[in-house]
Motif scaffolding. Sequence first.
Motif, mmCIF file in Angstrom:
data_model
loop_
_atom_site.group_PDB
_atom_site.id
_atom_site.type_symbol
_atom_site.label_atom_id
_atom_site.label_comp_id
_atom_site.label_asym_id
_atom_site.label_seq_id
_atom_site.Cartn_x
_atom_site.Cartn_y
_atom_site.Cartn_z
ATOM 1 N N GLY A 199 109.207 -10.537 25.400
ATOM 2 C CA GLY A 199 108.847 -11.957 25.318
ATOM 3 C C GLY A 199 108.746 -12.417 23.876
ATOM 4 O O GLY A 199 109.236 -13.493 23.518
ATOM 5 N N ASN A 203 104.084 -12.667 28.325
ATOM 6 C CA ASN A 203 104.806 -12.038 29.431
ATOM 7 C C ASN A 203 105.764 -13.067 30.040
ATOM 8 O O ASN A 203 105.577 -13.550 31.147
ATOM 9 N N ALA A 204 106.806 -13.409 29.279
ATOM 10 C CA ALA A 204 107.689 -14.525 29.624
ATOM 11 C C ALA A 204 109.048 -14.044 30.099
ATOM 12 O O ALA A 204 109.449 -12.911 29.844
#
Length: 134
Positions: free
Chosen positions: A89, A48-49
Amino acid sequence: MVQVAKRYGADFIGSSYNEPLITSEWAVEIFKKAKAAGLRGLYISNGNATREVLEYIRPYVAGYKIDLKTMNDKNYRQLGAVLNHVLDGIKMVHEMGFWLEVVTLVIPALTTATKNCGTRRVAWFHFRRTFPGT
């Protein structure tokens, strides 16, 4: 940490436990020293970037492992995340040239052996379409 890794002959040093993206400043400080000592950095993440954090860590991180928990957004939201954010992500990590490993997990109460096989098939289809030639 770097001294211990060198003493044991490691080639890599990794950041994991919980979610390393929330401690990226700490990881980069360690990875700067590791890189100077000839080690490569790794992240083990939920994926979850944001592009900003990936750009920040990129000079010090060679490999990035993402745990893809499900291809079902409803189940992802039960875990506190959004499936498309994780898929984005994964795509960003790939596009930015990290060595990428995506692992599909079996999570009791969210996936079963049968459902997880379906998750893997859907994930494989998604990745083949997103990353042709892989």
